[in-house]
Motif scaffolding. Structure first.
Motif, PDB file in Angstrom:
ATOM      1  N   CYS A 132       0.839  -1.198   0.000  1.00  0.00           N
ATOM      2  CA  CYS A 132       0.000   0.000   0.000  1.00  0.00           C
ATOM      3  C   CYS A 132       0.880   1.257   0.000  1.00  0.00           C
ATOM      4  CB  CYS A 132      -0.920  -0.014   1.220  1.00  0.00           C
ATOM      5  SG  CYS A 132      -2.020   1.401   1.347  1.00  0.00           S
ATOM      6  N   PHE A 155       2.046   1.859  -3.482  1.00  0.00           N
ATOM      7  CA  PHE A 155       0.948   2.393  -4.295  1.00  0.00           C
ATOM      8  C   PHE A 155       0.800   3.896  -4.073  1.00  0.00           C
ATOM      9  CE2 PHE A 155      -1.412  -1.952  -3.994  1.00  0.00           C
ATOM     10  CZ  PHE A 155      -0.640  -2.452  -5.033  1.00  0.00           C
ATOM     11  N   SER A 204       2.053   4.941 -12.382  1.00  0.00           N
ATOM     12  CA  SER A 204       1.124   3.838 -12.212  1.00  0.00           C
ATOM     13  C   SER A 204       1.437   3.106 -10.919  1.00  0.00           C
ATOM     14  CB  SER A 204       1.253   2.867 -13.398  1.00  0.00           C
ATOM     15  OG  SER A 204       0.758   1.583 -13.043  1.00  0.00           O
ATOM     16  N   PRO A 205       0.505   3.029  -9.973  1.00  0.00           N
ATOM     17  CA  PRO A 205       0.815   2.375  -8.696  1.00  0.00           C
ATOM     18  C   PRO A 205       1.138   0.895  -8.850  1.00  0.00           C
ATOM     19  CG  PRO A 205      -1.509   2.974  -8.818  1.00  0.00           C
ATOM     20  CD  PRO A 205      -0.848   3.623  -9.992  1.00  0.00           C
ATOM     21  N   LEU A 206       0.433   0.198  -9.735  1.00  0.00           N
ATOM     22  CA  LEU A 206       0.680  -1.231  -9.888  1.00  0.00           C
ATOM     23  C   LEU A 206       2.040  -1.496 -10.531  1.00  0.00           C
ATOM     24  CD1 LEU A 206      -0.263  -4.103  -9.547  1.00  0.00           C
ATOM     25  CD2 LEU A 206      -1.536  -3.909 -11.694  1.00  0.00           C
ATOM     26  N   HIS A 217       4.592   0.372 -10.520  1.00  0.00           N
ATOM     27  CA  HIS A 217       5.669   0.772  -9.617  1.00  0.00           C
ATOM     28  C   HIS A 217       5.898  -0.274  -8.528  1.00  0.00           C
ATOM     29  CE1 HIS A 217       8.463   3.846  -8.456  1.00  0.00           C
ATOM     30  NE2 HIS A 217       8.083   3.764  -7.199  1.00  0.00           N
ATOM     31  N   ALA A 218       4.818  -0.851  -7.995  1.00  0.00           N
ATOM     32  CA  ALA A 218       4.970  -1.884  -6.971  1.00  0.00           C
ATOM     33  C   ALA A 218       5.609  -3.139  -7.543  1.00  0.00           C
ATOM     34  CB  ALA A 218       3.610  -2.205  -6.360  1.00  0.00           C
ATOM     35  N   TYR A 251      -3.460  -4.931  -4.817  1.00  0.00           N
ATOM     36  CA  TYR A 251      -3.858  -3.801  -5.658  1.00  0.00           C
ATOM     37  C   TYR A 251      -5.366  -3.792  -5.884  1.00  0.00           C
ATOM     38  CZ  TYR A 251      -4.429  -0.494  -9.387  1.00  0.00           C
ATOM     39  OH  TYR A 251      -4.856   0.567 -10.123  1.00  0.00           O
ATOM     40  N   PHE A 265      -6.808  -2.499  -2.776  1.00  0.00           N
ATOM     41  CA  PHE A 265      -6.464  -1.078  -2.661  1.00  0.00           C
ATOM     42  C   PHE A 265      -7.364  -0.225  -3.546  1.00  0.00           C
ATOM     43  CE2 PHE A 265      -4.044   2.531  -4.372  1.00  0.00           C
ATOM     44  CZ  PHE A 265      -3.658   3.184  -3.211  1.00  0.00           C
ATOM     45  N   ALA A 266      -7.539  -0.645  -4.820  1.00  0.00           N
ATOM     46  CA  ALA A 266      -8.324   0.147  -5.765  1.00  0.00           C
ATOM     47  C   ALA A 266      -9.807   0.174  -5.394  1.00  0.00           C
ATOM     48  CB  ALA A 266      -8.149  -0.414  -7.173  1.00  0.00           C
ATOM     49  N   SER A 285      -3.121   0.320 -14.126  1.00  0.00           N
ATOM     50  CA  SER A 285      -4.199   0.783 -13.252  1.00  0.00           C
ATOM     51  C   SER A 285      -5.441   1.173 -14.033  1.00  0.00           C
ATOM     52  CB  SER A 285      -3.722   1.989 -12.433  1.00  0.00           C
ATOM     53  OG  SER A 285      -3.403   3.061 -13.271  1.00  0.00           O
TER      54      SER A 285
END
Length: 525
Positions: A432, A435, A444-446, A448-449, A476, A479-480, A525
């Motif tokens: 998290c 993200f 992009s959070p996904l 990047h993780a 993810y 999270f989303a 994402s």
């Protein structure tokens, strides 16, 4: 994607994590509350964390106070190596990692320090090692410098000593890996508590201590209570021993013990004053208030700065408003404190609206007395709603430090502590955290993780990489669907102001795209 501010001011303690209560600004403010004026953390200021672990606390301070220098002393080679990697990741020229034990560090060439801290583990040191800490402070502190120690005070430690004896007996009797042994020991404790007989009967001090230990972070259990040596100490013994080395008690990080929740009658406070001997006063106060953990400030020699009131008015604060009921009258051992609730609300509202401001600025702005404002700040700091804040942090370095900690936490399966540029921190699930950091930089959070898993593949650990990738994908989705909308609803995640430069500073440090120029191609994402 709009950059976001992802740093609410909350704190959860862990052995290796950043703790704003131990920052130079906070230590200086607490000492000033007791009438001692310590030097400010500017050019020439040196801070030393003894037993620094993986270095997250020292690295965070080095980012927040770029003009001061910070030393991380750690005898464990694995932890010292992690601290060195964190130092490299944040590119801190003002951070030094010393992979030395106490005896070798005592003889090492170092600058004279303004502040030396032992944040955890003092009661796991042998008597010889405690002597080394005292000698180190006597030799390496500047005149007017402070030694700050966290330790278990003896009056409330007897149940813990009994329980630790049981824990160690179980630990020595079971076999397996460290994790398996600890799991077995905790299972035994849980079942004993469930049985509810003898020492483990409801209402017994040992039972209460057992419940506290079961709720504790496992790393604290291992490093503190299952260490080879564990012995709490009376304040009067510690204070007198340090006084013989020229280190005089000058206050505590635990303002609550003076400002609230002590429950002492004014007559009791007068009795303590009549005792006269400071070390005995503090020990009796521990007995009366049920104090278990103390975090005390001892100053070496003559304090060269005369007026602590100036420190109180110059200390910057930032706030995280908590819901709760606040007593209008708080009793301390030195009498009764009446809290002006209207002043209380005005001070907190002003701090929240400005992000960070000093008590002196608040007094001028609100037309209140310095004493009123400082009293509110001290009480809220003691109760966890305020943190003292540095005024000119290196935001790019804070972002790099956060990114490194979050990425390491993913592969270590640990929680991630993100440091706020205002001096606080937030404890998050590590995925998290990645993200949120990606969103803050416009990425992009996904994607990047998932990049955090690349080192596992590069090392040939394909099975572990697949496991981590599946975990990231699951989290993810959660999270989303839930976490991000909830954070926005609660306004914990707020739109970042254009002039903060957090997103662009992160992009510059980590090679991330600018939020205004981000490419959505391949964005999962």
């Amino acid at each position: 994607m709009q950059p976001l501010n992802v740093f609410p001011m909350t704190w959860t303690p862990c052995p290796d994590d950043f703790d704003p209560a131990w920052s130079p600004t906070s230590i200086r403010y607490c000492a000033a509350r007791f009438g001692a004026a310590l030097p400010p953390p500017g050019p020439g200021y040196a801070y030393c964390d003894i037993g620094a672990g993986a270095g997250a606390h020292v690295a965070a301070l080095a980012c927040l106070y770029p003009e001061a220098s910070f030393w991380a002393v750690e005898a464990n080679p694995t932890a010292a190596l992690q601290a060195g990697r964190l130092m490299s990741a944040t590119q801190r020229a003002n951070m030094t990692v010393a992979p030395l034990d106490l005896e070798r560090f005592l003889e090492a060439a170092t600058p004279a320090f303004d502040c030396m801290v032992v944040r955890a583990g003092y009661c796991t040191l042998s008597q010889q090692e405690r002597e080394l800490v005292a000698e180190m402070a006597a030799r390496k502190l500047k005149c007017g410098g402070a030694l700050v120690l966290a330790y278990e005070a003896l009056p409330m430690a007897a149940p813990f000593q009994t329980l630790v004896g049981v824990l160690r007996s179980c630990w020595n009797a079971v076999a397996g890996s460290e994790e398996q042994r600890l799991g077995r020991v905790l299972d035994i404790m849980e079942r004993l508590l469930g049985e509810g007989r003898g020492l483990f009967a409801q209402g017994q001090p040992v039972a209460a201590a057992c419940r506290m230990l079961l709720d504790m972070d496992r790393r604290i259990l291992l490093h503190r209570y299952l260490a080879p040596y564990y012995e709490p100490v009376w304040f009067c013994e510690l204070g007198d021993a340090l006084a013989r080395r020229g280190l005089i008690f000058r206050g505590s990080l635990d303002l609550t013990s003076r400002l609230a929740q002590t429950g002492l009658a004014q007559e009791t406070g007068q009795l303590l004053e009549e005792v006269g001997v400071l070390s005995l006063q503090e020990t009796l106060r521990d007995c009366l208030t049920g104090t278990f953990l103390r975090r005390d400030i001892f100053v070496r020699g003559h304090n060269p700065l005369a007026d602590a009131n100036d420190v109180l008015q110059q200390t910057p604060f930032s706030a995280d408003m908590h819901e709760g009921d606040y007593a209008e009258v708080c009793r301390s051992a030195r009498g009764e404190i009446r809290l002006d609730m209207s002043a209380h609300s005005r001070v907190l509202d002003s701090i929240l609206s400005q992000g960070a401001c000093t008590a002196g600025q608040l007094a001028a702005e609100l037309g209140m007395s310095h004493e009123q404002v400082d009293g509110v700040c001290a009480l809220r700091l003691a109760m966890g709603d305020l943190v003292t804040a540095p005024q000119a942090p290196d935001r790019a370095a804070v972002a790099a430090c956060n990114m490194h900690l979050a990425r390491r936490a993913v592969t270590d399966n640990a929680m991630a502590t993100l440091v706020s540029p205002l001096g606080g921190c937030v404890l998050l699930n590590p995925v998290c955290a990645l993200f949120l950091l990606a969103i803050a930089s416009g990425c992009s959070p996904l994607d990047h993780a998932l990049q955090a898993i690349d080192p596992q593949r590069a090392a040939g650990n394909e099975e572990e990489a697949v496991r981590l990738e599946q975990m990231v994908l699951r989290q993810y989705e959660e999270f989303a669907m839930h976490t991000l909308p909830e954070l926005q609803r609660l306004q914990i995640v707020a739109a970042e102001q254009a002039d903060t430069g957090l997103g662009s500073s992160m992009a510059g440090r980590d090679g991330l795209s600018d939020p205004g120029e981000s490419d959505d191609s391949g964005n999962r994402s």
